[in-house]
Design an enzyme around this catalytic site. Structure first.
Site, short mmCIF file in Angstrom:
data_model
loop_
_atom_site.label_atom_id
_atom_site.label_comp_id
_atom_site.label_asym_id
_atom_site.label_seq_id
_atom_site.Cartn_x
_atom_site.Cartn_y
_atom_site.Cartn_z
N TYR A 131 0.83 -1.20 0.00
CA TYR A 131 0.00 0.00 0.00
C TYR A 131 0.87 1.26 0.00
O TYR A 131 0.63 2.20 -0.78
CB TYR A 131 -0.92 -0.01 1.22
N LYS A 136 1.09 4.24 -2.89
CA LYS A 136 0.80 5.64 -2.64
C LYS A 136 2.03 6.52 -2.87
O LYS A 136 1.91 7.70 -3.22
CB LYS A 136 0.25 5.81 -1.23
#
Length: 289
Positions: A158, A162
């Site tokens: 994740y 990002k």
């Protein structure tokens, strides 16, 4: 629908991943501020429910169900906005999936899925939107990043996704300088399904971090970045955390460094030992100064 201040009057906006949570909050406020909104989600029922809510309040909205993670799917989502409202003036790249895993236990299929939706989905929708915006010389893209890209336990996939979205923002901003098309990003914080997963995984170490941080509290900054009021912002990352609004710094070279015309391993080691290279950065998100 009562038009709050009309920041988005006359604009057509796409919000991806808007069937619930943060995306739904962005879509509802964009409509309240005067925009015609395309509500995207992989779940057609969820997208339709948000559209119905916006219309019931007097706003304009259309649903565009489908995944952002393919070039064709992303094109159809942006195309739905052009077909329904004649143009695309704004895009919020909100669609994303979340996962937690220690590197020793990371499922490679889960890692790939996170990157495909969070990175490729943002890129594909953005590329289609940019190509629709450039001939008109106007438009605003708001990418959604996260403080996790600065380093957070169990968030390798994740956080990497990002981080890529933040870098995409910086690069597109450089590409689009002077065109009238702007690209910025937000780093939101809210109690959503992702927060529930985070708290379930980390237990007491994470519990309570997102209390009183509703998705709606993040929406005004996103609508601001979509609006002409933010015309001076380009290539920036705006951070929201509860009642705090702040800016995230771009990656930067620390200090002045040290120089050697012919570096050797020993010389590098000596430079670090002498503290000449520059300050070390702490792991994780931290406040400068």
């Amino acid at each position: 629908m009562t038009n709050v201040t009309g920041f988005l009057d006359g604009k057509a906006v796409v919000v991806t991943g808007a069937g619930r949570g943060l995306g739904a909050a962005y879509a509802r406020l964009a409509a309240a501020e005067g925009a015609a909104v395309v509500v995207n989600d992989v779940d057609a029922d969820l997208a339709g429910a948000v559209v119905a809510e916006i219309r019931a309040a007097g706003g304009r909205a259309e649903a565009a169900a489908g995944s952002v993670a393919t070039w064709e799917g992303a094109g159809a989502i942006i195309g739905a906005c052009v077909d329904a409202f004649g143009a695309v003036d704004g895009l919020v790249n909100n669609a994303g999936i979340f996962g937690l895993a220690h590197p020793s236990e990371q499922d490679p299929a889960d890692f790939r899925a996170i990157l495909e939706v969070n990175v490729l989905g943002s890129a594909y929708c953005g590329l289609h939107a940019i190509r629709a915006m450039l001939p008109r010389g106007t438009g605003s893209i708001v990418n959604v990043t996260s403080g996790a890209h600065a380093g957070s336990a169990a968030m390798g996939a994740y956080g990497a996704s990002k981080g890529a979205v933040a870098s995409l923002t910086y690069c597109w901003a450089a590409d689009l300088e002077g065109t009238g098309v702007r690209v910025n990003a937000v780093s939101p914080n809210a109690h959503t399904r992702m927060a529930d997963v985070y708290e379930a995984y980390l237990g007491d170490a994470a519990r309570g971090q997102n209390v009183d941080k509703s998705p709606d509290r993040n929406a005004p900054a996103v609508v601001y970045l979509l609006s002409d009021a933010s015309a001076g912002l380009h290539g920036q990352v705006v951070r929201l955390d509860g009642d705090e609004l702040s800016m995230m710094a771009h990656p930067t070279v620390q200090g002045t460094g040290t120089h050697d015309p012919s570096w050797t391993v020993g010389a590098v080691a000596a430079a670090f030992a002498a503290g000449k290279v520059g300050p070390l950065s702490p792991v994780g998100l931290h406040r400068a100064g």
